[in-house]
Scaffold this motif. Structure first.
Motif, PDB file in Angstrom:
ATOM      1  N   LYS A  21      47.027 154.551 204.937  1.00  0.00           N
ATOM      2  CA  LYS A  21      46.778 153.310 204.196  1.00  0.00           C
ATOM      3  C   LYS A  21      46.187 153.620 202.814  1.00  0.00           C
ATOM      4  O   LYS A  21      46.653 153.097 201.809  1.00  0.00           O
ATOM      5  N   SER A  22      45.179 154.482 202.773  1.00  0.00           N
ATOM      6  CA  SER A  22      44.548 154.797 201.483  1.00  0.00           C
ATOM      7  C   SER A  22      45.562 155.389 200.507  1.00  0.00           C
ATOM      8  O   SER A  22      45.582 155.042 199.319  1.00  0.00           O
ATOM      9  N   ILE A  23      46.410 156.297 201.011  1.00  0.00           N
ATOM     10  CA  ILE A  23      47.386 156.946 200.118  1.00  0.00           C
ATOM     11  C   ILE A  23      48.466 155.945 199.704  1.00  0.00           C
ATOM     12  O   ILE A  23      48.934 155.956 198.565  1.00  0.00           O
ATOM     13  N   HIS A  25      48.154 152.656 199.208  1.00  0.00           N
ATOM     14  CA  HIS A  25      47.615 151.825 198.121  1.00  0.00           C
ATOM     15  C   HIS A  25      47.685 152.573 196.788  1.00  0.00           C
ATOM     16  O   HIS A  25      48.129 152.053 195.776  1.00  0.00           O
ATOM     17  N   ARG A  26      47.179 153.818 196.827  1.00  0.00           N
ATOM     18  CA  ARG A  26      47.099 154.592 195.590  1.00  0.00           C
ATOM     19  C   ARG A  26      48.491 154.892 195.048  1.00  0.00           C
ATOM     20  O   ARG A  26      48.732 154.821 193.841  1.00  0.00           O
ATOM     21  N   ALA A  27      49.418 155.260 195.947  1.00  0.00           N
ATOM     22  CA  ALA A  27      50.754 155.642 195.491  1.00  0.00           C
ATOM     23  C   ALA A  27      51.394 154.493 194.719  1.00  0.00           C
ATOM     24  O   ALA A  27      51.915 154.692 193.615  1.00  0.00           O
ATOM     25  N   GLY A  94      39.965 145.486 200.583  1.00  0.00           N
ATOM     26  CA  GLY A  94      38.913 145.977 199.686  1.00  0.00           C
ATOM     27  C   GLY A  94      39.452 147.027 198.740  1.00  0.00           C
ATOM     28  O   GLY A  94      39.052 147.105 197.572  1.00  0.00           O
ATOM     29  N   THR A  95      40.370 147.863 199.226  1.00  0.00           N
ATOM     30  CA  THR A  95      40.919 148.914 198.365  1.00  0.00           C
ATOM     31  C   THR A  95      41.722 148.286 197.226  1.00  0.00           C
ATOM     32  O   THR A  95      41.618 148.718 196.074  1.00  0.00           O
ATOM     33  N   THR A  96      42.496 147.226 197.536  1.00  0.00           N
ATOM     34  CA  THR A  96      43.277 146.581 196.467  1.00  0.00           C
ATOM     35  C   THR A  96      42.344 146.012 195.407  1.00  0.00           C
ATOM     36  O   THR A  96      42.499 146.305 194.217  1.00  0.00           O
ATOM     37  N   ARG A 125      29.287 143.887 193.328  1.00  0.00           N
ATOM     38  CA  ARG A 125      28.391 144.367 192.270  1.00  0.00           C
ATOM     39  C   ARG A 125      28.578 145.868 192.049  1.00  0.00           C
ATOM     40  O   ARG A 125      28.492 146.371 190.926  1.00  0.00           O
ATOM     41  N   ARG A 126      28.861 146.572 193.135  1.00  0.00           N
ATOM     42  CA  ARG A 126      29.037 148.024 193.064  1.00  0.00           C
ATOM     43  C   ARG A 126      30.147 148.458 192.098  1.00  0.00           C
ATOM     44  O   ARG A 126      30.117 149.568 191.582  1.00  0.00           O
ATOM     45  N   ILE A 127      31.161 147.582 191.875  1.00  0.00           N
ATOM     46  CA  ILE A 127      32.156 147.944 190.840  1.00  0.00           C
ATOM     47  C   ILE A 127      31.887 147.213 189.526  1.00  0.00           C
ATOM     48  O   ILE A 127      32.169 147.736 188.448  1.00  0.00           O
ATOM     49  N   ALA A 168      34.684 155.733 198.214  1.00  0.00           N
ATOM     50  CA  ALA A 168      35.905 156.153 197.528  1.00  0.00           C
ATOM     51  C   ALA A 168      36.475 155.016 196.694  1.00  0.00           C
ATOM     52  O   ALA A 168      37.113 155.251 195.675  1.00  0.00           O
ATOM     53  N   GLN A 169      36.215 153.786 197.124  1.00  0.00           N
ATOM     54  CA  GLN A 169      36.754 152.652 196.354  1.00  0.00           C
ATOM     55  C   GLN A 169      36.037 152.525 195.019  1.00  0.00           C
ATOM     56  O   GLN A 169      36.668 152.321 193.982  1.00  0.00           O
ATOM     57  N   VAL A 170      34.725 152.665 195.027  1.00  0.00           N
ATOM     58  CA  VAL A 170      33.951 152.567 193.781  1.00  0.00           C
ATOM     59  C   VAL A 170      34.278 153.757 192.878  1.00  0.00           C
ATOM     60  O   VAL A 170      34.561 153.597 191.678  1.00  0.00           O
ATOM     61  N   LEU A 315      33.795 159.891 208.262  1.00  0.00           N
ATOM     62  CA  LEU A 315      34.261 159.239 209.496  1.00  0.00           C
ATOM     63  C   LEU A 315      33.985 157.744 209.476  1.00  0.00           C
ATOM     64  O   LEU A 315      33.996 157.083 210.514  1.00  0.00           O
ATOM     65  N   ILE A 316      33.776 157.215 208.271  1.00  0.00           N
ATOM     66  CA  ILE A 316      33.286 155.833 208.151  1.00  0.00           C
ATOM     67  C   ILE A 316      34.183 154.829 208.880  1.00  0.00           C
ATOM     68  O   ILE A 316      33.697 153.950 209.582  1.00  0.00           O
ATOM     69  N   ASP A 317      35.494 154.993 208.771  1.00  0.00           N
ATOM     70  CA  ASP A 317      36.390 154.003 209.394  1.00  0.00           C
ATOM     71  C   ASP A 317      36.536 154.233 210.898  1.00  0.00           C
ATOM     72  O   ASP A 317      37.097 153.388 211.604  1.00  0.00           O
ATOM     73  N   GLU A 318      36.024 155.357 211.389  1.00  0.00           N
ATOM     74  CA  GLU A 318      36.132 155.665 212.826  1.00  0.00           C
ATOM     75  C   GLU A 318      34.893 155.216 213.600  1.00  0.00           C
ATOM     76  O   GLU A 318      34.811 155.419 214.811  1.00  0.00           O
ATOM     77  N   LYS A 339      24.665 152.159 206.859  1.00  0.00           N
ATOM     78  CA  LYS A 339      24.409 150.742 206.596  1.00  0.00           C
ATOM     79  C   LYS A 339      25.605 150.045 205.948  1.00  0.00           C
ATOM     80  O   LYS A 339      25.824 148.842 206.137  1.00  0.00           O
ATOM     81  N   ASP A 340      26.393 150.814 205.193  1.00  0.00           N
ATOM     82  CA  ASP A 340      27.519 150.179 204.486  1.00  0.00           C
ATOM     83  C   ASP A 340      28.565 149.602 205.449  1.00  0.00           C
ATOM     84  O   ASP A 340      29.401 148.796 205.053  1.00  0.00           O
ATOM     85  N   LEU A 341      28.483 150.015 206.724  1.00  0.00           N
ATOM     86  CA  LEU A 341      29.389 149.436 207.728  1.00  0.00           C
ATOM     87  C   LEU A 341      29.209 147.934 207.860  1.00  0.00           C
ATOM     88  O   LEU A 341      30.096 147.234 208.334  1.00  0.00           O
ATOM     89  N   ALA A 343      29.185 146.011 205.462  1.00  0.00           N
ATOM     90  CA  ALA A 343      29.924 145.385 204.343  1.00  0.00           C
ATOM     91  C   ALA A 343      31.418 145.694 204.413  1.00  0.00           C
ATOM     92  O   ALA A 343      32.100 145.683 203.402  1.00  0.00           O
ATOM     93  N   LYS A 344      31.916 145.998 205.614  1.00  0.00           N
ATOM     94  CA  LYS A 344      33.362 146.264 205.752  1.00  0.00           C
ATOM     95  C   LYS A 344      34.094 144.950 206.041  1.00  0.00           C
ATOM     96  O   LYS A 344      33.559 143.880 205.789  1.00  0.00           O
ATOM     97  N   GLU A 345      35.297 145.021 206.611  1.00  0.00           N
ATOM     98  CA  GLU A 345      36.071 143.809 206.877  1.00  0.00           C
ATOM     99  C   GLU A 345      35.273 142.830 207.740  1.00  0.00           C
ATOM    100  O   GLU A 345      35.500 141.623 207.721  1.00  0.00           O
TER     101      GLU A 345
HETATM  102  C1  S3P Z   1      38.846 153.407 201.364  1.00  0.00           C
HETATM  103  C2  S3P Z   1      37.524 153.716 201.264  1.00  0.00           C
HETATM  104  C3  S3P Z   1      36.499 153.357 202.249  1.00  0.00           C
HETATM  105  C4  S3P Z   1      37.140 152.967 203.569  1.00  0.00           C
HETATM  106  C5  S3P Z   1      38.289 152.034 203.385  1.00  0.00           C
HETATM  107  C6  S3P Z   1      39.371 152.684 202.538  1.00  0.00           C
HETATM  108  C7  S3P Z   1      39.774 153.821 200.301  1.00  0.00           C
HETATM  109  O1  S3P Z   1      35.747 152.260 201.775  1.00  0.00           O
HETATM  110  O2  S3P Z   1      36.182 152.403 204.423  1.00  0.00           O
HETATM  111  O3  S3P Z   1      38.851 151.681 204.624  1.00  0.00           O
HETATM  112  O4  S3P Z   1      41.007 153.770 200.504  1.00  0.00           O
HETATM  113  O5  S3P Z   1      39.296 154.224 199.241  1.00  0.00           O
HETATM  114  P1  S3P Z   1      34.463 152.450 200.829  1.00  0.00           P
HETATM  115  O6  S3P Z   1      34.902 153.032 199.540  1.00  0.00           O
HETATM  116  O7  S3P Z   1      33.905 151.058 200.653  1.00  0.00           O
HETATM  117  O8  S3P Z   1      33.533 153.351 201.576  1.00  0.00           O
END
Ligand code: S3P
Length: 430
Positions: A21-23, A25-27, A94-96, A125-127, A168-170, A315-318, A339-341, A343-345
Motif C-alpha cells: 500500500k505504501s509503495i 501510493h508513492r508510485a 492518511g498517506t494520501t 498539525r504535524r504536517i 513516514a508520512q510527515v 511494526l506500527i501497523d502490526e 502513543k501514536d496508535l 491517531a491511526k484510522e
Molecule cells: C505510512 C506510514 C505510517 C503507517 C501508515 C502508512 C506510509 O503512518 O502507519 O499505515 O505509507 O507512509 P505514520 O507516518 O503516521 O506513522
C-alpha cells in the motif's frame, strides 16, 4: 457488513498477498512528477491507493489503467500539476492527505483536501507546522489541527526540521515539499520510519544524503526520471497470515513475494523472539526493495516479550495483530512507546483493548501501549472493527483461535487495503 467466523482447523497452502500500500501510493504520486512515461505493475487495487490515483487525476495528471492492476502515467515534470476544480477527497487515507500536502505546498494554486469521518479526525498539525515553516500557506479546521486542509503553495525555502515523532508520512511530506524549495532541506526523525519515499526519489535521480536518522535533500537540477516497476506485496497484509499460521495448530503456509524492507519487518523480529517458526527464502530485489517468500508453521510455544523504543515504527501497523499473538504467549507482553496508535484510522490501543476484552483476554490499556497476560483461551464474541481495516483483520485472526462464533461488525472496511482478505483466509482453511 457483518462477518461470521469460527475456530479454524489449520491454515495450509500458498498465498500471494496484495501489493504494498505504501509503495502504491508513492508510485502513483511520484510518477506524476517525473518527465515521461512510467509503468506501474501490481498496483494495489484497494480503496486507499485508489484515493491517491483519483487525487492525482484531479490535479490534471494523465493516468491510464492499462490492464488489471497495471497503470501508465504520462507526466510532464515537477511543475505540470494544475489547480483542481473541486475539493479533493482523500477518503480514509492518511498517506494520501499527508503526502499530497507536501506536493501541493510547492504548487502556486489553491487546493482543498478532505476525507471521510475517520480522516477528518486525524492530526494534521504535524504536517502543517513544517510546511508553514517552509513558506506554504496551509490551514486546517479546528485551529489548524484537522482536515479539511486549504493549501496555497508557492515559493518554498529549505528548513532544518527535527520531527517530534517518527512518521513516514510527515517525513515524506517534507521531502516532497523540499523538491520545490530553495536550498538544502534536512529532516531528522527520533527513530527510523519506513523509507520507501527516499528509495523511490533516489531512483528517480533526486540527490538524497542519508545519515542515521537525518536526510538531506536538494531540489533536483534535472527532470525526475520516470520508472517501470512491479510493486512487491505488502508485508503488513502478510502479517495477518503470519500471525494466523503461528497460532492455529497444524498450520503450514507460504506467503509469496513480500516486501521485506527492514523498516517494515519489526514484526518478524518480535515473533521470532517469541518462539515463532518463520523462515524467509527466495530473496531478491524488486522495485529497489528486498523481496522474498515467507514460510510459517505453527509455533510450538510462544513466550511473552517487551516491545518498545526503536522497533515501534518498524511494526506500527502490526500492533493490532501483535496483540492477538500476545494472547497466546506465556507471560506478560508489554508494548509501549506507541502513543501514536491512538491517531491511526481508529484509536488502535483502545480498539484492541476493548474488543479483545470481549473475547476474554486479560489486557490493560496504557496511554502509550498495552499489557497482555497469556496464554488465554479466547471465546467468540460480537466485536467491532471501528471501520478500521487492520482492526477488522486482527480480530478475524483472533476469531480463528476462539471457541465458538465471532461476529465482526463493519468488516467490509478490509477493502481499504486488502479486498481479498476473507477469500484468501477461506482458501487456506482446512
Ligand atoms: C505510512 C506510514 C505510517 C503507517 C501508515 C502508512 C506510509 O503512518 O502507519 O499505515 O505509507 O507512509 P505514520 O507516518 O503516521 O506513522
Amino acid at each position: 457488513m457483518e462477518r461470521l467466523l469460527r475456530k479454524a482447523k489449520a491454515l495450509k497452502g500458498e498465498i500471494t498477498p496484495p501489493a504494498d500500500k505504501s509503495i502504491s501510493h508513492r508510485a502513483v504520486m511520484f510518477a506524476c512528477m517525473a518527465e515521461g512515461h512510467s509503468r506501474i505493475k501490481n498496483f494495489l487495487w484497494a480503496k486507499d491507493p485508489l484515493s491517491s490515483l483519483t487525487a492525482m487525476r484531479s490535479l490534471g495528471a494523465e493516468i491510464q489503467i492499462t490492464q488489471a492492476k497495471e497503470i501508465m502515467v504520462n507526466a510532464k515534470g515537477l511543475h505540470s500539476l494544475k489547480e483542481p476544480e473541486n475539493v479533493i477527497d482523500c477518503g480514509n487515507s492518511g498517506t494520501t492527505i499527508r503526502l499530497l500536502s507536501g506536493i501541493l505546498a510547492g504548487q502556486p494554486f489553491l487546493s482543498v483536501l478532505t476525507g471521510d469521518d475517520s480522516l477528518r479526525q486525524r492530526p494534521m498539525r504535524r504536517i502543517i507546522e513544517p510546511l508553514r515553516l517552509m513558506g506554504a500557506n496551509i490551514m486546517g479546521r479546528a485551529e489548524n489541527t484537522l482536515p479539511p486542509l486549504v493549501i496555497k503553495g508557492g515559493h518554498l525555502k529549505a528548513i532544518n526540521y527535527s520531527m517530534p515523532i517518527a512518521s513516514a508520512q510527515v517525513k515524506s511530506a517534507i521531502l516532497l515539499a523540499a523538491l520545490f524549495a530553495e536550498g538544502e532541506t534536512s529532516v531528522t526523525e527520533p527513530h527510523k520510519s519506513r523509507d520507501h519515499t527516499e528509495k523511490m526519489l533516489k531512483s528517480m535521480g533526486v540527490e538524497l544524503e542519508i545519515n542515521n536518522n537525518t536526510i538531506k535533500i536538494t531540489p533536483p537540477e534535472h527532470p525526475l526520471k520516470p520508472f517501470d516497476i512491479v510493486i512487491p506485496n505488502d508485508f503488513s497484509s502478510a502479517a495477518f497470515f503470519i500471525a494466523g499460521a503461528c497460532l492455529v495448530s497444524g498450520s503450514e503456509i507460504i506467503i509469496k513475494n513480500v516486501c521485506l524492507n527492514e523498516t517494515r519487518t519489526g514484526f518478524i523480529e518480535v515473533l521470532k523472539s517469541m518462539g515463532a517458526n518463520i523462515e524467509i527464502f527466495n530473496l531478491k530485489e524488486q522495485a529497489g526493495e528486498p523481496v522474498g517468500d515467507i514460510s510459517v508453521k505453527t509455533a510450538s510455544a510462544l513466550k511473552a516479550v517487551s516491545v518498545q523504543g526503536e522497533i515501534i515504527p518498524r511494526l506500527i501497523d502490526e500492533f493490532p495483530v501483535l496483540c492477538v499473538v500476545a494472547t497466546q504467549a506465556e507471560g506478560t507482553t508489554v508494548i509501549k512507546d506507541a502513543k501514536d496508535l491512538r491517531a491511526k484510522e481508529s484509536d488502535r490501543i483502545k480498539a484492541m483493548t476493548t474488543e479483545l476484552s470481549k473475547m476474554g483476554v486479560s489486557i490493560k490499556e496504557f496511554e502509550d501501549g498495552v499489557e497482555i497476560k497469556g496464554p488465554c483461551r479466547l471465546k467468540g464474541a460480537r466485536v467491532y472493527s471501528y471501520k478500521d481495516h487492520r482492526i477488522a483483520m486482527a480480530l478475524s485472526i483472533a476469531a480463528l483461535i476462539a471457541q465458538g462464533e465471532t461476529v465482526i461488525k463493519d468488516a467490509d472496511c478490509v477493502d481499504i487495503s486488502f479486498p481479498e482478505f476473507y477469500s484468501l483466509l477461506e482458501m487456506l482453511q482446512r
